[in-house]
Every structure is written in C-alpha cells, then in structure tokens.
Design an enzyme around this catalytic site. Structure first.
Site, mmCIF file in Angstrom:
data_model
loop_
_atom_site.group_PDB
_atom_site.id
_atom_site.type_symbol
_atom_site.label_atom_id
_atom_site.label_comp_id
_atom_site.label_asym_id
_atom_site.label_seq_id
_atom_site.Cartn_x
_atom_site.Cartn_y
_atom_site.Cartn_z
ATOM 1 N N ILE A 129 0.843 -1.205 0.000
ATOM 2 C CA ILE A 129 0.000 0.000 0.000
ATOM 3 C C ILE A 129 0.874 1.250 0.000
ATOM 4 O O ILE A 129 0.549 2.251 -0.646
ATOM 5 C CB ILE A 129 -0.964 -0.031 1.190
ATOM 6 C CG1 ILE A 129 -1.950 -1.190 1.003
ATOM 7 C CG2 ILE A 129 -1.702 1.293 1.353
ATOM 8 C CD1 ILE A 129 -2.827 -1.464 2.183
ATOM 9 N N TYR A 130 2.004 1.194 0.705
ATOM 10 C CA TYR A 130 2.968 2.299 0.673
ATOM 11 C C TYR A 130 3.462 2.534 -0.759
ATOM 12 O O TYR A 130 3.497 3.680 -1.236
ATOM 13 C CB TYR A 130 4.129 1.976 1.604
ATOM 14 C CG TYR A 130 5.364 2.811 1.398
ATOM 15 C CD1 TYR A 130 5.428 4.127 1.849
ATOM 16 C CD2 TYR A 130 6.472 2.281 0.752
ATOM 17 C CE1 TYR A 130 6.574 4.891 1.654
ATOM 18 C CE2 TYR A 130 7.622 3.039 0.554
ATOM 19 C CZ TYR A 130 7.663 4.339 1.006
ATOM 20 O OH TYR A 130 8.792 5.091 0.809
ATOM 21 N N LEU A 131 3.853 1.452 -1.444
ATOM 22 C CA LEU A 131 4.305 1.600 -2.833
ATOM 23 C C LEU A 131 3.196 2.161 -3.714
ATOM 24 O O LEU A 131 3.445 3.018 -4.570
ATOM 25 C CB LEU A 131 4.790 0.257 -3.379
ATOM 26 C CG LEU A 131 6.074 -0.310 -2.784
ATOM 27 C CD1 LEU A 131 6.383 -1.668 -3.411
ATOM 28 C CD2 LEU A 131 7.255 0.644 -3.001
#
Length: 220
Positions: A129-131
């Site tokens: 989700i960060y990416l």
C-alpha cells in the site's frame, strides 16, 4: 531561493533544510509537531506548523505565496497503518501540488521510492500500500504542468555520503545514504536540473551533478 520542505522533521528533510540554509537560501520546513520546531531552528531553517492531513487547500496555498520551490519529503513513517500511507504519502503530496499550483509555485521535487510502480494492487500488505501511495502520488505529479522532478531512492542508510550515484529509470536493487538523497534534491533545486524527469537512485560511481545532468539530457 525560498524553498518549502514538507515533512520538515524527517531525516532527509533536515539534511535538505540544513544544506539550503548553509548555502544562503531560505529553508522552510513544514512540521506537525510543535516540539520539532527547535530542531529546525538549530539548522537555521524556518519551522511552520502545518498538518498536511488536516490543513485546507486555501490555507496551505497562502503559506506558499512567494515560494520558489517545494519539496515533498513527508511520509507516514514506520509503524503507521495502511490508511496513513494513503493520507500522507499520497494525499498530502497531491494537496501540496494543488497548493503549489494555486500559489504560482512552479518547481516541485518529490522524494518517492524505488520500485513504486511494482505494487500489487490486490494486496493488503502495508508495504504494498505504501508503494501504491507513492506510485499514485508520482503519477498525479507527472500529469501536472509543473517543473517537477521525482527521485525514487533505494534502501536508505545513515552511511556517510559519497557524492557518487547511479540514476536510471530502473536501477535494480540497491541502497543509498540519506545524505546523498538530500544532495540530489539540493543540486536539482539550486541548478534547476532534471526538470520533468523521474528516476531511481542508488549509490554508484557517477558524481551527483553529472548524473543529474545526464538525466536532464535523457529527458529532452
């Protein structure tokens, strides 16, 4: 120059602020915790208390009037959940771009992440989700009529800077000292190079100024 750095108390951000201030520029750091103001003042930077998850667009734009460039170096940080990866790493970056456009600030430099576009859209893993957040923020910036630069550094270390990097659309895995990422940011800002360029960055064998100039040439 007057440069505003979002995420002003982050490790890369403080190095950028310090380098800009030492070069005689007005370095402004956006912080959400008032206790962090003293740390920025010790760097000869100007702290401004703004929570990018709460501030209204008009209020943020008003604080950017007269600014020459903005740097997005904010992040939800380790230990934060998936929701804040989206509200900080993506939504705050988009808000800063909206405010920059409204305030007439044309130069925007994004500190992103290596491999951001490789995220799994179906994954609920926090790192994926960060990416995704980084990738979507980058895509939003690329569509804008701004003089943007997107730096996607590899694994960040606290090693001493070498001033030598590898920059490419895809570098493959690697790491880079935070101080060298900050030096890339400062060089790109002060010499207005690598405009409308996106690249990954890891340690390498090419001096930073030469590597950025090569990216600028490749983007023309």
């Amino acid at each position: 120059m007057r440069v505003v750095v979002a995420g002003g108390h982050g490790q890369i951000a403080r190095l950028v602020l310090q380098g800009l201030a030492e070069a005689g520029h007005q370095a402004v750091g956006l912080i959400r915790n008032p206790d962090h103001a003293v740390d920025l003042l010790q760097l000869d930077a100007i702290p401004v208390l703004i929570d990018l998850e709460q501030v209204a667009l008009d209020a943020l734009a008003a604080d950017l009037v007269g600014v020459d460039a903005v740097v997005f170096a904010a992040g939800a940080g380790p230990g934060s959940g998936p929701e804040r990866k989206l509200t900080v790493d993506r939504d705050a970056a988009v808000l800063l771009a909206d405010a920059a456009e409204r305030a007439g600030v044309n130069r925007y430099l994004m500190v992103s992440a290596l491999g951001a576009d490789s995220f799994d859209p179906d994954s609920t893993d926090v790192f994926q989700i960060y990416l995704r957040a980084k990738s979507e923020a980058d895509a939003d910036l690329r569509r804008r009529d701004l003089d943007w630069t997107i730096i996607r550094p590899g694994g960040l270390t606290d090693d001493q800077p070498t001033g030598l990097v590898t920059l490419a659309e895809q570098t493959g895995p690697g790491s880079i000292p935070r101080a060298d990422v900050a030096a890339l940011v400062i060089e790109a800002l002060l010499h207005r190079t690598a405009v409308r360029c996106q690249f990954e960055a890891i340690s390498g064998e090419t001096p930073i100024n030469e590597a950025l100039a090569a990216q600028a040439g490749a983007g023309q």
